[in-house]
Design a protein around this motif. Structure first.
Motif, PDB file in Angstrom:
ATOM      1  N   ALA A   1       0.382   7.218   8.539  1.00 52.53           N
ATOM      2  CA  ALA A   1      -0.347   5.985   8.224  1.00 52.53           C
ATOM      3  C   ALA A   1      -0.075   4.850   9.207  1.00 52.53           C
ATOM      4  O   ALA A   1      -0.966   4.054   9.505  1.00 52.53           O
ATOM      5  CB  ALA A   1      -0.009   5.522   6.810  1.00 52.53           C
TER       6      ALA A   1
ATOM      7  N   ASP B   1       8.083   9.774  -6.511  1.00 47.21           N
ATOM      8  CA  ASP B   1       7.285   9.054  -7.504  1.00 47.21           C
ATOM      9  C   ASP B   1       8.049   7.962  -8.248  1.00 47.21           C
ATOM     10  O   ASP B   1       7.562   6.844  -8.369  1.00 47.21           O
ATOM     11  CB  ASP B   1       6.681  10.018  -8.529  1.00 47.21           C
TER      12      ASP B   1
ATOM     13  N   ALA C   1       8.788   5.076  -5.877  1.00 46.89           N
ATOM     14  CA  ALA C   1       7.536   4.472  -5.408  1.00 46.89           C
ATOM     15  C   ALA C   1       6.840   3.706  -6.521  1.00 46.89           C
ATOM     16  O   ALA C   1       6.229   2.656  -6.271  1.00 46.89           O
ATOM     17  CB  ALA C   1       6.623   5.546  -4.835  1.00 46.89           C
ATOM     18  N   GLN C   2       6.916   4.180  -7.751  1.00 48.56           N
ATOM     19  CA  GLN C   2       6.291   3.465  -8.862  1.00 48.56           C
ATOM     20  C   GLN C   2       6.924   2.098  -9.087  1.00 48.56           C
ATOM     21  O   GLN C   2       6.244   1.145  -9.447  1.00 48.56           O
ATOM     22  CB  GLN C   2       6.361   4.301 -10.148  1.00 48.56           C
TER      23      GLN C   2
ATOM     24  N   ALA D   1       6.410   4.810   1.091  1.00 46.17           N
ATOM     25  CA  ALA D   1       6.301   6.204   0.668  1.00 46.17           C
ATOM     26  C   ALA D   1       7.646   6.624   0.100  1.00 46.17           C
ATOM     27  O   ALA D   1       8.686   6.083   0.474  1.00 46.17           O
ATOM     28  CB  ALA D   1       5.926   7.093   1.845  1.00 46.17           C
TER      29      ALA D   1
ATOM     30  N   GLN E   1       0.848  -1.191   0.000  1.00 47.23           N
ATOM     31  CA  GLN E   1       0.000   0.000   0.000  1.00 47.23           C
ATOM     32  C   GLN E   1       0.881   1.236   0.000  1.00 47.23           C
ATOM     33  O   GLN E   1       1.640   1.468   0.955  1.00 47.23           O
ATOM     34  CB  GLN E   1      -0.901   0.008   1.245  1.00 47.23           C
ATOM     35  N   ARG E   2       0.797   2.014  -1.070  1.00 43.49           N
ATOM     36  CA  ARG E   2       1.515   3.289  -1.097  1.00 43.49           C
ATOM     37  C   ARG E   2       0.739   4.289  -0.252  1.00 43.49           C
ATOM     38  O   ARG E   2      -0.489   4.376  -0.334  1.00 43.49           O
ATOM     39  CB  ARG E   2       1.633   3.807  -2.525  1.00 43.49           C
ATOM     40  N   VAL E   3       1.457   5.050   0.565  1.00 40.79           N
ATOM     41  CA  VAL E   3       0.856   6.093   1.386  1.00 40.79           C
ATOM     42  C   VAL E   3       1.622   7.391   1.170  1.00 40.79           C
ATOM     43  O   VAL E   3       2.808   7.377   0.839  1.00 40.79           O
ATOM     44  CB  VAL E   3       0.831   5.715   2.890  1.00 40.79           C
ATOM     45  N   GLU E   4       0.929   8.481   1.345  1.00 43.13           N
ATOM     46  CA  GLU E   4       1.557   9.794   1.157  1.00 43.13           C
ATOM     47  C   GLU E   4       2.505  10.103   2.320  1.00 43.13           C
ATOM     48  O   GLU E   4       3.586  10.621   2.127  1.00 43.13           O
ATOM     49  CB  GLU E   4       0.473  10.864   1.057  1.00 43.13           C
ATOM     50  N   ASP E   5       2.065   9.783   3.549  1.00 37.95           N
ATOM     51  CA  ASP E   5       2.817  10.110   4.757  1.00 37.95           C
ATOM     52  C   ASP E   5       2.921   8.848   5.611  1.00 37.95           C
ATOM     53  O   ASP E   5       1.956   8.460   6.279  1.00 37.95           O
ATOM     54  CB  ASP E   5       2.092  11.231   5.505  1.00 37.95           C
TER      55      ASP E   5
END
Length: 116
Positions: free
Chosen positions: A21, A56, A59-60, A53, A13-17
């Motif tokens: 999280a 980009d 994370a990709q 996190a 699960q990618r999360v912003e912060d």
């Protein structure tokens, strides 16, 4: 037919912060997060979840893998998956938590296999 067994599946699960999280997932699972960095991202393993996190591009690369499959014998799992038509995307290599390989299954799914 493959003889290897998948011991567990970890959902990515990618999360912003990541810091924001982690408490939710710790409460949800009753597990304490184990944090580490790998391949340009920061990660937290919390029960059956792998939160990550980062920038980009990094994370990709992590998000391009559907799930992490834990196996008791990584070399055997890779060998048998290849025999069944899987393609090795990333060969077996060491990580902060053991060893990993990334395979594309014959039907298109990309999975990380981890083991000792």
């Amino acid at each position: 037919m493959l003889a290897m067994a998948i011991d567990s599946v970890v959902v990515r699960q990618r999360v912003e912060d990541l810091d924001a999280a982690v408490p939710f997932y710790e409460k949800l699972t009753g597990a304490t997060a184990s944090r580490f960095a790998f391949a340009g991202v920061t990660l937290a393993s919390v029960g059956p979840f792998l939160l990550f996190a980062g920038p980009d591009e990094a994370a990709q690369r992590v998000a391009g893998v559907a799930a992490t499959l834990a196996v008791a014998d990584l070399d055997l799992a890779v060998e048998e998956a290849e025999a069944g038509g899987a393609e090795v995307v990333v060969p077996v290599q060491p990580t902060p938590n053991g060893h990993r390989a990334v395979l594309r299954h014959p039907h298109g799914g990309v999975f990380e296999y981890v083991g000792p």
